[in-house]
Design an enzyme around this catalytic site. Sequence first.
Site, PDB file in Angstrom:
ATOM      1  N   ARG A 105      -7.116   5.596  13.688  1.00  0.00           N
ATOM      2  CA  ARG A 105      -6.935   4.451  14.577  1.00  0.00           C
ATOM      3  C   ARG A 105      -8.304   3.860  14.920  1.00  0.00           C
ATOM      4  O   ARG A 105      -9.330   4.441  14.580  1.00  0.00           O
ATOM      5  CB  ARG A 105      -6.229   4.889  15.882  1.00  0.00           C
ATOM      6  CG  ARG A 105      -4.779   5.348  15.705  1.00  0.00           C
ATOM      7  CD  ARG A 105      -3.879   4.198  15.271  1.00  0.00           C
ATOM      8  NE  ARG A 105      -2.467   4.581  15.101  1.00  0.00           N
ATOM      9  CZ  ARG A 105      -1.914   4.944  13.939  1.00  0.00           C
ATOM     10  NH1 ARG A 105      -2.644   5.007  12.840  1.00  0.00           N
ATOM     11  NH2 ARG A 105      -0.623   5.227  13.864  1.00  0.00           N
ATOM     12  N   TRP A 127      -3.988   9.400  21.422  1.00  0.00           N
ATOM     13  CA  TRP A 127      -3.067   8.423  20.808  1.00  0.00           C
ATOM     14  C   TRP A 127      -1.648   8.708  21.293  1.00  0.00           C
ATOM     15  O   TRP A 127      -0.941   7.818  21.731  1.00  0.00           O
ATOM     16  CB  TRP A 127      -3.163   8.528  19.281  1.00  0.00           C
ATOM     17  CG  TRP A 127      -2.145   7.702  18.557  1.00  0.00           C
ATOM     18  CD1 TRP A 127      -2.216   6.357  18.310  1.00  0.00           C
ATOM     19  CD2 TRP A 127      -0.903   8.148  18.002  1.00  0.00           C
ATOM     20  NE1 TRP A 127      -1.083   5.952  17.634  1.00  0.00           N
ATOM     21  CE2 TRP A 127      -0.262   7.024  17.433  1.00  0.00           C
ATOM     22  CE3 TRP A 127      -0.267   9.403  17.924  1.00  0.00           C
ATOM     23  CZ2 TRP A 127       0.973   7.105  16.788  1.00  0.00           C
ATOM     24  CZ3 TRP A 127       0.966   9.480  17.293  1.00  0.00           C
ATOM     25  CH2 TRP A 127       1.574   8.341  16.733  1.00  0.00           C
ATOM     26  N   SER A 160      10.625   4.850  16.136  1.00  0.00           N
ATOM     27  CA  SER A 160      11.423   4.534  17.328  1.00  0.00           C
ATOM     28  C   SER A 160      12.887   4.279  16.970  1.00  0.00           C
ATOM     29  O   SER A 160      13.799   4.843  17.581  1.00  0.00           O
ATOM     30  CB  SER A 160      10.834   3.317  18.034  1.00  0.00           C
ATOM     31  OG  SER A 160      10.821   2.196  17.173  1.00  0.00           O
ATOM     32  N   GLU A 166       6.381  -6.506   8.750  1.00  0.00           N
ATOM     33  CA  GLU A 166       4.962  -6.170   8.759  1.00  0.00           C
ATOM     34  C   GLU A 166       4.623  -5.534   7.421  1.00  0.00           C
ATOM     35  O   GLU A 166       3.599  -5.809   6.811  1.00  0.00           O
ATOM     36  CB  GLU A 166       4.681  -5.193   9.906  1.00  0.00           C
ATOM     37  CG  GLU A 166       3.217  -4.830  10.077  1.00  0.00           C
ATOM     38  CD  GLU A 166       3.015  -3.766  11.142  1.00  0.00           C
ATOM     39  OE1 GLU A 166       1.993  -3.824  11.824  1.00  0.00           O
ATOM     40  OE2 GLU A 166       3.868  -2.878  11.283  1.00  0.00           O
ATOM     41  N   HIS A 194       7.247  10.725  13.347  1.00  0.00           N
ATOM     42  CA  HIS A 194       6.263   9.795  12.769  1.00  0.00           C
ATOM     43  C   HIS A 194       5.848  10.339  11.405  1.00  0.00           C
ATOM     44  O   HIS A 194       6.694  10.671  10.595  1.00  0.00           O
ATOM     45  CB  HIS A 194       5.084   9.685  13.750  1.00  0.00           C
ATOM     46  CG  HIS A 194       4.357   8.385  13.695  1.00  0.00           C
ATOM     47  ND1 HIS A 194       3.483   8.088  12.690  1.00  0.00           N
ATOM     48  CD2 HIS A 194       4.349   7.318  14.528  1.00  0.00           C
ATOM     49  CE1 HIS A 194       2.958   6.883  12.900  1.00  0.00           C
ATOM     50  NE2 HIS A 194       3.479   6.387  14.012  1.00  0.00           N
ATOM     51  N   ASP A 221      -0.923  -7.002  19.350  1.00  0.00           N
ATOM     52  CA  ASP A 221      -0.716  -5.692  18.763  1.00  0.00           C
ATOM     53  C   ASP A 221      -1.240  -4.601  19.717  1.00  0.00           C
ATOM     54  O   ASP A 221      -0.614  -3.561  19.898  1.00  0.00           O
ATOM     55  CB  ASP A 221      -1.467  -5.648  17.423  1.00  0.00           C
ATOM     56  CG  ASP A 221      -0.946  -4.544  16.521  1.00  0.00           C
ATOM     57  OD1 ASP A 221       0.233  -4.188  16.645  1.00  0.00           O
ATOM     58  OD2 ASP A 221      -1.733  -4.052  15.689  1.00  0.00           O
ATOM     59  N   ASN A 271       9.259   0.435  13.189  1.00  0.00           N
ATOM     60  CA  ASN A 271       8.699   0.942  11.934  1.00  0.00           C
ATOM     61  C   ASN A 271       9.717   1.433  10.918  1.00  0.00           C
ATOM     62  O   ASN A 271       9.357   1.802   9.815  1.00  0.00           O
ATOM     63  CB  ASN A 271       7.696   2.062  12.220  1.00  0.00           C
ATOM     64  CG  ASN A 271       6.360   1.507  12.654  1.00  0.00           C
ATOM     65  OD1 ASN A 271       6.143   0.298  12.632  1.00  0.00           O
ATOM     66  ND2 ASN A 271       5.451   2.377  13.041  1.00  0.00           N
TER      67      ASN A 271
END
Lengths: 630, 155
Positions: free
Chosen positions: A249, A218, A439, A126, A388, A351, A62
């Site tokens: 989500r 999550w 990450s 993405e 995040h 995914d 990401n």
Amino acid sequence: MDNFETITVETDLLICGGGMSACGAAVEASYWANKHGLKVALVDKGAMDRSGAVAMGLSAINMYVDLNSGNNTLKDYCDYVRNDLMGITREDQVSNIARHVDGSVHLFEKWGLPIWTDEEGNYVHEGRWQLMINGESYKVIVAEAAKNAMVETGGEIYEHVYLSHPLMDGDKCVGAIGFSLRENKVYVFKAKAVFVGMGGAVHVFKPRSTGEGFGRSWYPPFNSGASAFFTIYAGAEMTCQEVRFIPVRFKDAYGPVGAWFLLFKAIATNAQGGDYMQENAAELDKWEPYSRIKPCPANLRNWLMMLDVMDGKSPIYMQTAEAIQRIAEQAPDEKSAKRKLKELEAEAWEDFLDMTIAQAILWAATNVQPDKKASEIMACDPYFIGSHSGASGAWVSGPEDLQNDQTKDEYFWGYAQMTTIKGMFAAGDASGASSHKFSSGSHAEGRIAAKSAINYIMDNNETPNVDQAQVDALKVEILKPLVTFDEHKGYTVDPDINPNYIRPKQFMYRLQKIMDEYAGGVSSQFMTSDKLLEKGIELLTYLREDVPNLAATNLHELMRCWENVHRMHQAEAHVQSILFRDETRWPGYYFRTDKPNIDNENWLAFCNCKYNKDTNEWEMIKRPVKYLTQ
Amino acid sequence: MPSFVILDKCDGCKALDTTACQHICPNDLMVLDKETMKARNQDPQMCWECFNCVKICPTQAVEVRGYQDFVPMGASVTPMRSTEDIMWTVQFRDKNIRPKRFKFPIRRGVEEGKAQPFGHYETGDEDLKSPTLMCEPASLNTERGPVKMDKVPTL
Ligand SMILES: Cc1cc2nc3c(=O)[nH]c(=O)nc-3n(C[C@H](O)[C@H](O)[C@H](O)COP(=O)(O)OP(=O)(O)OC[C@H]3O[C@@H](n4cnc5c(N)ncnc54)[C@H](O)[C@@H]3O)c2cc1C
Ligand code: SF4
Ligand code: SF4
């Protein structure tokens, strides 16, 4: 406990954790330690191959800034992060990670990670900052390089050792203590510098599912606030403890939506088919200037959805079928449309299979075929994940060379990534105010911290002064739940119900109920107020007083006891910080009903805090937000 | 979906020191019963259904079934992981829907165990005090060196 052996390990750098940031730290530290004749040891409660948030794998990297292409600048990344966090961010930190992250990603590829490429060999994005990967073995590969680096340079790895407390020498961190999850052994690590990289925290709040599915949060149930506890207990200044993260989500199994929104360009609607981003757009006026900049901050997108939920317009759907149809229609003929559909279908399932397998089961169990039927989405429970779209973590020094005249005195104190405690470094979820590192950025930040820590050790190369009395006292305290259980277990017929102790699970439920009802959890639709928080703090005090009564039957449960003590400290820092920040800034993360608006005049500032473990008191500190790029 | 162990298939990893499933579970859930020499999940409510115990079991004794507090019965997801790729079989509750099979690569170009941490790129300066990390600037694929705000091209 006489039947516990004490193992003492002496090292130069101690790496606490074995996740993404710790693996980055292990590689980088090994490189520099080897050159300077220093020793590195790493401790993980799990097996490095599959520990931490990336245990299952991931389907995307990401954070990739792609500086080399010239398409993006550090300023672009800072702009993105600052806006998503409604102005509250440390640009020196964000840009430091951003200038190194591409190197970590290129190394991942050298280590064997399959990153998607197009016909010309370019990475498949993405979104602007995200790369698609075949990431089932992402963690295995990154850990493999870290372990090989340690082995090649004589480092030591301890797996299945749970760390419970840092060891202190006044205002300096000199190691950590914990115990084996396999044998009756207490581990004492003495170190000249300590790297904290033990992830974020979940199950501080009550999850939505409370039966068998309790563990399907999550965020992984095995990251239980150790980073926060270590830095809080050490007396380090903490930052952004109010900035929790609530991801939206797929409902119940919490499968990722990123590919649907970014790659497939799907839209989410309410039950009537209305697009809440458009229908509730007027609400965005209240959250300017951040709401007007693209992409719209994650918490505001949450908020517009929550408004519909509160209006009774649920269920909320991800319109998967529509999105797939639209892409297939762009194909020149029927045959290629069919092929495209098949490709998209595989991508959609991968995914999930790469990072939330539960969602694949739930889809299969409810006969969902995404090209035929929409699927429900929902806000999860609150998590602490500073790497995040949350921001909680320790307040760390930025790098010297990225400061300007205004920021230097505020944000720099000698060693990049060092907390306000000497010799204690933090990265990934452990360091705050530098969101959106994910990450890859956590790996890069771990590397920055490790080099910095080796530098610190060379400058301060003294044998750590570990007070034996402190170690002995901690050993007694850590093992106490086992003693308590042994002492009292014979009193009642059912060992679960005994007036003399509290088992870790009930302790956790109590913590979660307090947080859920007083600090804006799911059942209060993320709403809280000064009065609720004050009451919550009172109840948390009783909980703290019951810590000495925790009881454990075995080593596994002993770990559960300390995990929940760690969570409790994260909870306290959180409620204190929400209460201190006298406004609502991230309405889709939490809403202060007594202060329903954003107050940029007074609160465009960091809410920092410091804990005193001797008096159990919190000191709240307001620090200025200073930008580098504006 | 909590993991479960099929009685007939588990051989306790042939009484080795540590069993594979116990070694890999990131939440310390899998335990071996010393008497029966069979593994089990000691706290299914804390299971993240990461499937790591499923993927690692040498006898395919571990599977996962949907959490019964929200997942209807009858579906399954089964991985077969080799050193280079992973095969998935997804079976639906409705048996009229054809099971799906997917195969995805899991690593590329580097044999298992062989990830070489060092030496892929030169390290520009060996100065412990500089912001240059190992393998930089070469690994950033930029001639610009440790990137500074003002040295990066603007759009
Ligand atoms: C569901 C989910 C999906 C995500 N998707 C993406 C994505 O698609 N792309 C992306 O780039 N990022 C993604 N992320 C973010 C990414 O996983 C994190 O940013 C990253 O893992 C943070 O690294 P870390 O080192 O701080 O923590 P982690 O990687 O979680 O590592 C924590 C480590 O600490 C250890 N530990 C914890 N407590 C103790 C203790 N008491 N003693 C010893 N060891 C301990 C753990 O075992 C583990 O090794 C996702 C995260 C989640 C939760
Ligand atoms: S890995 Fe498989 S065979 Fe080995 S103990 Fe676990 S379930 Fe049994
Ligand atoms: S699925 Fe994951 S969390 Fe659950 S028991 Fe297996 S390894 Fe542990």
